[in-house]
Write a protein that holds these residues in place. Structure first.
Motif, PDB file in Angstrom:
ATOM      1  N   THR A 222      -5.810  26.738-101.365  1.00 22.72           N
ATOM      2  CA  THR A 222      -6.660  26.941-102.541  1.00 22.72           C
ATOM      3  C   THR A 222      -6.714  25.628-103.318  1.00 22.72           C
ATOM      4  O   THR A 222      -6.300  24.585-102.808  1.00 22.72           O
ATOM      5  CB  THR A 222      -6.159  28.117-103.407  1.00 22.72           C
ATOM      6  OG1 THR A 222      -7.107  28.350-104.452  1.00 22.72           O
ATOM      7  CG2 THR A 222      -4.789  27.829-104.018  1.00 22.72           C
ATOM      8  N   ASP A 223      -7.221  25.658-104.552  1.00 22.67           N
ATOM      9  CA  ASP A 223      -7.349  24.427-105.330  1.00 22.67           C
ATOM     10  C   ASP A 223      -7.520  24.758-106.809  1.00 22.67           C
ATOM     11  O   ASP A 223      -8.221  25.699-107.163  1.00 22.67           O
ATOM     12  CB  ASP A 223      -8.575  23.641-104.855  1.00 22.67           C
ATOM     13  CG  ASP A 223      -8.735  22.338-105.630  1.00 22.67           C
ATOM     14  OD1 ASP A 223      -7.837  21.481-105.552  1.00 22.67           O
ATOM     15  OD2 ASP A 223      -9.750  22.191-106.341  1.00 22.67           O
TER      16      ASP A 223
ATOM     17  N   HIS B 228     -14.832  22.306-112.005  1.00 22.32           N
ATOM     18  CA  HIS B 228     -15.964  22.851-112.769  1.00 22.32           C
ATOM     19  C   HIS B 228     -16.564  21.794-113.694  1.00 22.32           C
ATOM     20  O   HIS B 228     -17.666  21.934-114.178  1.00 22.32           O
ATOM     21  CB  HIS B 228     -15.509  24.059-113.590  1.00 22.32           C
ATOM     22  CG  HIS B 228     -14.670  23.699-114.780  1.00 22.32           C
ATOM     23  ND1 HIS B 228     -13.318  23.480-114.701  1.00 22.32           N
ATOM     24  CD2 HIS B 228     -15.003  23.483-116.069  1.00 22.32           C
ATOM     25  CE1 HIS B 228     -12.840  23.168-115.885  1.00 22.32           C
ATOM     26  NE2 HIS B 228     -13.839  23.148-116.742  1.00 22.32           N
TER      27      HIS B 228
ATOM     28  N   VAL C  34     -13.872  20.272 -99.804  1.00 21.05           N
ATOM     29  CA  VAL C  34     -14.337  21.604 -99.406  1.00 21.05           C
ATOM     30  C   VAL C  34     -14.543  21.664 -97.891  1.00 21.05           C
ATOM     31  O   VAL C  34     -14.230  22.676 -97.253  1.00 21.05           O
ATOM     32  CB  VAL C  34     -15.618  21.991-100.174  1.00 21.05           C
ATOM     33  CG1 VAL C  34     -16.289  23.207 -99.540  1.00 21.05           C
ATOM     34  CG2 VAL C  34     -15.278  22.284-101.639  1.00 21.05           C
TER      35      VAL C  34
ATOM     36  N   ASP D  91     -11.285  30.197-103.348  1.00 25.05           N
ATOM     37  CA  ASP D  91     -11.715  29.475-104.547  1.00 25.05           C
ATOM     38  C   ASP D  91     -11.037  30.148-105.728  1.00 25.05           C
ATOM     39  O   ASP D  91     -11.193  31.345-105.948  1.00 25.05           O
ATOM     40  CB  ASP D  91     -13.246  29.577-104.654  1.00 25.05           C
ATOM     41  CG  ASP D  91     -13.800  28.961-105.919  1.00 25.05           C
ATOM     42  OD1 ASP D  91     -13.157  29.074-106.979  1.00 25.05           O
ATOM     43  OD2 ASP D  91     -14.906  28.392-105.862  1.00 25.05           O
ATOM     44  N   TYR D  92     -10.254  29.360-106.508  1.00 28.44           N
ATOM     45  CA  TYR D  92      -9.534  29.989-107.614  1.00 28.44           C
ATOM     46  C   TYR D  92     -10.299  29.883-108.929  1.00 28.44           C
ATOM     47  O   TYR D  92      -9.726  29.665-110.002  1.00 28.44           O
ATOM     48  CB  TYR D  92      -8.119  29.419-107.763  1.00 28.44           C
ATOM     49  CG  TYR D  92      -7.214  30.407-108.449  1.00 28.44           C
ATOM     50  CD1 TYR D  92      -6.666  31.472-107.742  1.00 28.44           C
ATOM     51  CD2 TYR D  92      -6.945  30.315-109.811  1.00 28.44           C
ATOM     52  CE1 TYR D  92      -5.881  32.415-108.376  1.00 28.44           C
ATOM     53  CE2 TYR D  92      -6.148  31.262-110.458  1.00 28.44           C
ATOM     54  CZ  TYR D  92      -5.624  32.302-109.735  1.00 28.44           C
ATOM     55  OH  TYR D  92      -4.862  33.240-110.370  1.00 28.44           O
TER      56      TYR D  92
ATOM     57  N   ASN E   8     -12.584  27.605-109.913  1.00 32.80           N
ATOM     58  CA  ASN E   8     -12.893  26.301-110.494  1.00 32.80           C
ATOM     59  C   ASN E   8     -14.270  25.788-110.071  1.00 32.80           C
ATOM     60  O   ASN E   8     -14.629  24.663-110.377  1.00 32.80           O
ATOM     61  CB  ASN E   8     -11.798  25.280-110.185  1.00 32.80           C
ATOM     62  CG  ASN E   8     -11.725  24.945-108.698  1.00 32.80           C
ATOM     63  OD1 ASN E   8     -12.387  25.584-107.884  1.00 32.80           O
ATOM     64  ND2 ASN E   8     -10.917  23.956-108.358  1.00 32.80           N
ATOM     65  N   ASN E   9     -15.028  26.627-109.380  1.00 31.94           N
ATOM     66  CA  ASN E   9     -16.414  26.320-109.033  1.00 31.94           C
ATOM     67  C   ASN E   9     -16.549  25.198-108.006  1.00 31.94           C
ATOM     68  O   ASN E   9     -17.636  24.638-107.855  1.00 31.94           O
ATOM     69  CB  ASN E   9     -17.197  25.950-110.301  1.00 31.94           C
ATOM     70  CG  ASN E   9     -18.564  26.611-110.341  1.00 31.94           C
ATOM     71  OD1 ASN E   9     -18.830  27.557-109.588  1.00 31.94           O
ATOM     72  ND2 ASN E   9     -19.453  26.129-111.196  1.00 31.94           N
ATOM     73  N   ILE E  10     -15.509  24.883-107.253  1.00 27.95           N
ATOM     74  CA  ILE E  10     -15.576  23.754-106.305  1.00 27.95           C
ATOM     75  C   ILE E  10     -16.574  24.023-105.181  1.00 27.95           C
ATOM     76  O   ILE E  10     -17.240  23.102-104.701  1.00 27.95           O
ATOM     77  CB  ILE E  10     -14.160  23.394-105.749  1.00 27.95           C
ATOM     78  CG1 ILE E  10     -14.181  21.985-105.115  1.00 27.95           C
ATOM     79  CG2 ILE E  10     -13.649  24.449-104.765  1.00 27.95           C
ATOM     80  CD1 ILE E  10     -12.791  21.406-104.849  1.00 27.95           C
ATOM     81  N   ARG E  11     -16.758  25.294-104.816  1.00 24.21           N
ATOM     82  CA  ARG E  11     -17.739  25.625-103.776  1.00 24.21           C
ATOM     83  C   ARG E  11     -19.155  25.258-104.211  1.00 24.21           C
ATOM     84  O   ARG E  11     -19.954  24.706-103.460  1.00 24.21           O
ATOM     85  CB  ARG E  11     -17.689  27.121-103.437  1.00 24.21           C
ATOM     86  CG  ARG E  11     -16.431  27.580-102.743  1.00 24.21           C
ATOM     87  CD  ARG E  11     -16.413  29.095-102.585  1.00 24.21           C
ATOM     88  NE  ARG E  11     -16.500  29.771-103.890  1.00 24.21           N
ATOM     89  CZ  ARG E  11     -16.644  31.078-104.053  1.00 24.21           C
ATOM     90  NH1 ARG E  11     -16.751  31.879-102.997  1.00 24.21           N
ATOM     91  NH2 ARG E  11     -16.695  31.604-105.261  1.00 24.21           N
TER      92      ARG E  11
ATOM     93  N   GLY F 242     -14.259  33.703-103.255  1.00 21.31           N
ATOM     94  CA  GLY F 242     -13.618  33.566-104.557  1.00 21.31           C
ATOM     95  C   GLY F 242     -12.404  34.487-104.620  1.00 21.31           C
ATOM     96  O   GLY F 242     -12.304  35.446-103.858  1.00 21.31           O
TER      97      GLY F 242
END
Ligand code: NAD
Ligand code: NAD
Lengths: 548, 548
Positions: free
Chosen positions: A254-255, A260, A299, A314-315, A317-320, A336
């Motif tokens: 995860t990250d 974000h 990613v 995805d924790y 933080n909107n990285i996707r 998510g």
């Protein structure tokens, strides 16, 4: 400069415990141990306030002290606006914070109103007077990891390790949550200061700047079944692909870098901290571009792990999204954390249940810890959490405890605590509440209600019904907020807190509220078609008339 | 094809009057006399529904019949989703309709959800089961005209005349409301069929296609102090400027053509009805352009009247906006009807109070009419309304009455009706409710909360608090809706209905609910700085803690 600290002990400042409780909890939210910027009445989450301004704070406390047992105080965005005659079983306080008619529900309009003193941002538990400090984020992360373990590793994370990035304000809870859950963690963090801080508070066990050394520590600990955490000084955008290249296989990925916010939250690959800082002001567009480009690389590595079958999440933080915008088409292939790991809990009404000892006495919490274990004997993760929390997490403000329990258990615990108050086992009443991020109390399509099975992500009838039902069931205070967690326009949610003062009337109210509140979550998920929720509803004999 | 008609008489189909009442009122909303398209469950206002679909309707009625006196039914956008244990003083039904998280609160997203069966548009009183037919619009228009008279003509409209346009679905209520208020009306309508229909139902007194003849009738009647209405076949965009040119001076000017819909609602100047119809399909853009150009001409004439000092008002058809878009810079110089005429009433908690006789017996309503006059002896406009309503408005479905009364009066009437039920003076219980368009129950920046003194138009904490407080006070059903009146994204509002079944418990609840509900309106307007509201709050001894 004002120093607020809730009164302790068994003496009343208000006319009853039903009004003493919101008084103490409001004050506790502004305790310097609890609040981020108490002087500005800011509790947490950027600008989440407990009251609109000091005049409002003073009048709320005065009103609570004067309030009779058949009266209700109304609070509008942190300002006390009216006291009305109701009845003994009605809430003593009703709160509506930050709500805007949808077309105007954006930060611009909010800030305009905030500036002229007409509004306040309530976040989730800031304006509803049940924030309890960092215990909440540790526990939320712990539950997520435990659920990953349940779904993928037969409920046992011993000998498993989690790869993540970021040891910041929230992310810093990861290593502690991971080791509590029985797993090892390798957390890649680019700022030495962040690593140091986590070592000091005991949230992190080891540090290194060598990937080889980190892997060595992790591998050894896993082999020996010990749960340790290692902070690796480095760039997640470089370390993640390097691990893929080496064929190293984590058990969970995860990250929690601040993806974000691509301008301020993510160090581009190959950049020094110094260059990052300087370029933020000299060429912000270039930082943003470079950061997003690097996130895409990270990613892509996460997608590689995902393809190998490693549970990857995805924790929040909107990285996707960032990677998608840079052309990583498959970014959303891994899920998510809410739809993947929290929703199965929500389906059974399980969420961030919490309580605080109005006495101020830590012993009261330790006694309730014991009671929880006694009443829920067959949940080792819960027992583990309670033991580890006692050992490793300091109380902030009034002693309190959070643990994720569901429909049935919540009412059972509430009644037991009430009995402990009645028998004098606890030195004063306790309040019982929860986060707004819970099973039946929030509509937030980018987070809690992302990807609902039936597509009802944006339907906010549910949290409104939750608030109305808690009001009808006799919660001590009930709140309706907008914009918590994800900001203006993106969520609606409700809160409730109820007092266990040891009386029979409280017992009746506790049984209703602590049953109905999680039951609305089971109902909402059953309505959306989740089998776990439907089964849970049947098992508990909920009356959901369209289900039959 | 289903034919729904509420049961009448004193026999119960449910377990108590508290559940019989919502049962009958839901059914009454779908009575062919009341609903616009009962087969589609559409009550009024385009697509305002009483239940999501027939299955939901059937399960709601079944649930209400089975509901115990300590249970509460939850309805989510017209679908019954759960039955929960509460207590005797709690609402029996809690309703949330059409609520969407703000970022998704638009017609597109709503329609998507509606189509797959996840949502329903509740309008205001459609989904909250207290619609009573056209009596409501007549009364609302009457109150507006009466208030114009109060503000500009010492409370007496005798010998005065009102100029307006449009005799459609809502606008057709204007001539009746005007004559009831004691004024003459000249209404310009371009479709003969609309004029005929209003003559037939007795809402309109005379028709003509000659402006000279119309003015002659109006002038004579005014001189003799008779209140008559004249429907003039013509185009408002032509007649209004012609009157300005001739130097004719009406005493009040407004308009209810469907200006809000320039493609379908406004006949361009100089066009025949036939050309209008044809061009709507052949060249819709041209119709829109021509209609808006004509509206601009009409608004310019309205501005001329306004400059002469004639009270001129926008009745919520958005004609000012259309003119502004066509370059009429001063279009907004004359006010909307709410800020100008309704808000002073809202400041005293005065709004569309209404009740229905569950017996089905018109005599029950006539007896309450008498009781209202007895308890409010010094309000000639109210007495006049009651007399005229009885004489000129037919009941639709269960006999009902609407009248605009405020804080203090509402509770007085509710208690008196309850006593009448107790003593057997009425043949069955009554329900007491109101529109969502009321003093404390709506946030709608383009209509009810347009131009609030403090700029708080879009703050929707207020209707949410209103709903929570009604729930805490013991209303029989409480609802929270989104999008009524002005459409998705533009409003949030709440409803309440309470049963007077003649018991002492009902009396206690009635006193609380019918005091607190209008009091939230007084509170909201006092908070915004309106002196009338502040005075009203003081006079009634409301406890508004920040006011002191
Ligand atoms: N959905 C949820 O419930 C939830 C909960 C917690 C956190 N979050 C999200 O997680 C993220 C982290 O939150 P936070 O409060 O810890 O933020 P933060 O800004 O305090 O911490 C981010 C950390 O990441 C580090 N970092 C940045 N770029 C890096 C890189 N390339 N490699 C390694 N480390 C790097 C930073 O030095 C910093 O310490 C945010 O996006 C937050 O929104 C979501
Ligand atoms: N704010 C409120 O509470 C409120 C209440 C009632 C009505 N309204 C508004 O008032 C308007 C009318 O509502 P309705 O339901 O009666 O609509 P409708 O479409 O049924 O009636 C409009 C009438 O205007 C006539 N008309 C159109 N162009 C004309 C012209 N140039 N000259 C003369 N007559 C013309 C039409 O023939 C029609 O009979 C709408 O815009 C509605 O939104 C607002």
């Amino acid at each position: 400069e004002r120093k607020i600290r809730a009164p302790r002990g068994p003496e009343l400042n208000a006319k009853s415990w039903l009004t003493e409780a919101p008084l103490r909890m409001l004050m506790n939210n502004l305790d310097a141990e609890v609040a981020e910027r108490p002087n500005e009445l800011v509790v947490y989450g950027g600008i989440g306030r407990a009251a609109r301004d000091w005049k409002s704070f003073d009048v709320i406390t005065r009103s609570l002290k004067e309030l009779n047992e058949d009266e209700t105080l109304l609070v509008q965005s942190g300002k006390p606006v009216g006291v009305f005659k109701t009845h003994a079983d009605a809430p003593r306080v009703l709160i509506a914070n930050s709500n805007l008619v949808p077309h105007w529900a954006n930060w611009d309009h909010f800030h305009k109103l905030d500036k002229v003193g007409l509004m306040m941002y309530g976040q989730m538990t800031a304006g509803s007077w049940i924030y309890i400090g960092s215990q909440g984020i540790v526990q939320g992360t712990y539950e997520t990891f435990v659920e990953v373990g349940r779904q993928h590793y037969g409920g046992d994370l011993t000998g498993k390790w989690i790869l993540s990035g970021g040891l910041g304000g929230m992310g810093g809870a990861q290593p502690l949550a991971a080791t509590m859950a029985g797993a090892c963690m390798l957390a890649v963090e680019c700022q030495p200061s962040r690593i140091e801080m986590r070592l000091e508070t005991g949230y992190l066990d080891h540090k290194t700047d060598s990937l080889d050394a980190a892997l060595e520590m992790i591998t050894t600990a896993c082999a020996e079944g010990r749960a340790i955490s290692v902070g690796l000084l480095g760039n997640a955008g470089e370390v993640f692909p390097e691990l893929v290249k080496r064929g190293v296989r984590p058990d969970v990925v995860t990250d929690q870098t601040s993806a974000h916010d691509p301008l301020n939250g993510y160090l581009p690959i190959g950049w020094s901290l110094d260059r990052w800082e300087r370029t933020k002001t000299s060429d912000p567009a270039e930082v943003t571009r470079a950061a997003k480009e690097s996130m895409k690389v990270q990613v892509e590595a996460m997608l590689d792990f995902h393809k190998q079958g490693v549970p990857t999440l995805d924790y929040g933080n909107n990285i996707r999204q960032m990677a998608l915008e840079m052309g990583s088409e498959h970014a959303f292939d891994f899920p998510g954390f809410v739809p993947a790991y929290i929703r199965p809990l929500f389906c059974r009404g399980i969420g961030p249940f919490r309580w605080a000892a109005l006495s101020g006495d830590p012993e009261d919490i330790y006694k309730t810890d014991t009671k929880v274990k006694e009443l829920i004997p067959d949940n080792p993760h819960l027992h583990n959490w309670l033991d580890m929390a006692r050992e490793r997490i300091q109380f902030q403000g009034l002693p309190s405890r959070i643990c994720w329990v569901g429909l049935g258990e919540r009412a059972r615990l509430g009644l037991a605590f009430n009995e402990m108050v009645a028998k004098g086992e606890l030195s004063a009443p306790v309040v019982i509440g929860r986060d707004h991020l819970d099973s039946g109390s929030v509509a937030s399509p980018n987070r809690e209600t992302e990807g609902m099975k039936d597509g009802s992500d944006a339907v906010s009838d549910w949290p409104l019904l939750n608030a109305l039902l808690n009001c009808a069931s006799g919660a001590t205070w009930v709140s309706l907020h907008h914009g918590g967690g994800v900001g203006m326009g993106f969520s609606q949610h409700s809160g409730m807190v109820i007092v266990a003062d040891g009386t029979d009337e409280a017992a009746r109210r506790l049984e209703r509220v602590l049953t109905n509140d999680p039951a609305t979550g089971v109902m909402r998920h059953a309505d959306a078609g989740y089998d776990i929720a439907i089964d849970c509803a049947r098992e508990h004999g909920l009356n959901l008339p369209m289900l039959d």
